[in-house]
Design a protein around this motif. Structure first.
Motif, short mmCIF file in Angstrom:
data_model
loop_
_atom_site.label_atom_id
_atom_site.label_comp_id
_atom_site.label_asym_id
_atom_site.label_seq_id
_atom_site.Cartn_x
_atom_site.Cartn_y
_atom_site.Cartn_z
N ASP A 94 16.86 18.61 8.84
CA ASP A 94 17.05 19.99 9.25
C ASP A 94 16.73 20.03 10.74
OD1 ASP A 94 16.92 22.69 9.73
OD2 ASP A 94 15.61 23.15 8.04
N GLU A 95 17.73 20.28 11.56
CA GLU A 95 17.60 20.16 13.03
C GLU A 95 16.58 21.11 13.64
OE1 GLU A 95 18.89 17.86 15.00
OE2 GLU A 95 19.85 16.92 13.28
N ARG A 96 16.47 22.32 13.10
CA ARG A 96 15.53 23.30 13.66
C ARG A 96 14.60 23.74 12.54
NH1 ARG A 96 16.43 24.91 18.53
NH2 ARG A 96 15.50 26.95 18.26
N TRP A 97 13.77 22.81 12.11
CA TRP A 97 12.91 23.02 10.94
C TRP A 97 11.90 24.14 11.19
CZ3 TRP A 97 7.73 22.69 9.66
CH2 TRP A 97 7.46 22.69 8.29
N SER A 98 11.65 24.90 10.15
CA SER A 98 10.64 25.96 10.21
C SER A 98 9.80 25.91 8.93
CB SER A 98 11.33 27.33 10.30
OG SER A 98 10.35 28.35 10.13
N PRO A 99 8.51 26.20 9.04
CA PRO A 99 7.65 26.19 7.86
C PRO A 99 7.90 27.36 6.90
CG PRO A 99 6.37 26.83 9.79
CD PRO A 99 7.74 26.45 10.27
N ARG A 100 8.62 28.39 7.37
CA ARG A 100 8.86 29.57 6.53
C ARG A 100 9.69 29.19 5.30
NH1 ARG A 100 9.05 31.32 11.56
NH2 ARG A 100 11.29 31.18 11.81
N GLY A 101 9.16 29.47 4.12
CA GLY A 101 9.87 29.20 2.88
C GLY A 101 9.99 27.72 2.55
N SER A 102 9.20 26.89 3.20
CA SER A 102 9.29 25.44 3.02
C SER A 102 8.58 24.98 1.75
CB SER A 102 8.66 24.75 4.24
OG SER A 102 8.39 23.39 3.96
N ALA A 103 9.30 24.26 0.90
CA ALA A 103 8.69 23.68 -0.30
C ALA A 103 7.66 22.61 0.09
CB ALA A 103 9.78 23.07 -1.19
N PHE A 104 7.95 21.86 1.17
CA PHE A 104 7.01 20.85 1.67
C PHE A 104 5.67 21.50 2.01
CE2 PHE A 104 5.40 19.55 5.94
CZ PHE A 104 4.68 18.42 5.54
N GLY A 124 6.71 24.82 13.32
CA GLY A 124 8.06 24.28 13.30
C GLY A 124 8.65 24.15 14.68
N ASP A 125 9.98 24.08 14.72
CA ASP A 125 10.73 23.85 15.94
C ASP A 125 10.41 24.85 17.05
OD1 ASP A 125 12.98 22.39 17.30
OD2 ASP A 125 13.83 24.41 17.29
N GLU A 126 10.11 26.11 16.67
CA GLU A 126 9.84 27.14 17.68
C GLU A 126 8.62 26.80 18.54
OE1 GLU A 126 7.53 27.91 14.02
OE2 GLU A 126 9.66 27.55 14.36
N ALA A 127 7.73 25.94 18.05
CA ALA A 127 6.54 25.54 18.82
C ALA A 127 6.93 24.76 20.08
CB ALA A 127 5.62 24.69 17.95
N PHE A 128 8.13 24.16 20.08
CA PHE A 128 8.55 23.35 21.22
C PHE A 128 9.42 24.13 22.20
CE2 PHE A 128 7.84 20.44 17.67
CZ PHE A 128 6.86 19.65 18.23
N ALA A 129 9.86 25.31 21.82
CA ALA A 129 10.79 26.08 22.67
C ALA A 129 10.21 26.37 24.05
CB ALA A 129 11.17 27.37 21.97
N GLU A 130 8.92 26.74 24.10
CA GLU A 130 8.29 27.08 25.37
C GLU A 130 8.27 25.90 26.32
OE1 GLU A 130 3.92 28.35 26.60
OE2 GLU A 130 4.78 29.66 25.07
N GLY A 131 7.95 24.72 25.80
CA GLY A 131 7.89 23.51 26.62
C GLY A 131 9.26 23.16 27.20
#
Length: 135
Positions: A94-104, A124-131
């Protein structure tokens, strides 16, 4: 080749595991499908944070082993994933993974509660957007 890339990831985990002062660990797993041994070693690293700004893909048995190790890891406080197959179908990460609704994430946090450990901060992926914007 992917074998060489896998060996590099495994070697990085081995080196990291021998460094007691290490607080954070991350690796570029692009193009690498990690097996059980590598996933177990990665999940057992005695660090406070695991950070994967690029791809992290594990075989199905390796995913189970990774979750088990993360569930027992007393040092770990957070895990950040950008692109992973931990929730995706077998056709790729999943290219833009998010923890929301994640079974993992649900499985991982349930295991940590069972073992009496605090839940992990999972980003998830949003944590890297700022950088990325600051480059």
């Amino acid at each position: 080749s992917s074998d060489t890339a896998t060996e590099r990831v495994v070697e990085a985990v081995r080196v990291a595991s021998s460094n007691p002062a290490l607080e954070c660990f991350g690796v570029d797993g692009t193009g690498v499908l990690l097996g059980v041994a590598a996933a177990q070693a990665l999940g057992a690293l005695r660090v406070r944070a695991l950070v994967f700004p690029l791809e992290l893909s594990l075989s199905a048995p390796a995913q189970e082993a990774f979750i088990r190790q993360l569930g027992r890891n007393r040092c770990l406080r957070s895990i950040t994933l950008s692109s992973t197959n931990l929730d995706a179908a077998a056709d790729g990460p999943d290219e833009r993974w998010s923890p929301r609704g994640s079974a993992f994430v649900e499985q991982l946090q349930a295991l940590r509660r069972e073992t009496g450990l605090p839940e992990l901060e999972v980003l998830g992926d949003e944590a890297f957007a700022e950088g990325v914007d600051n480059e």
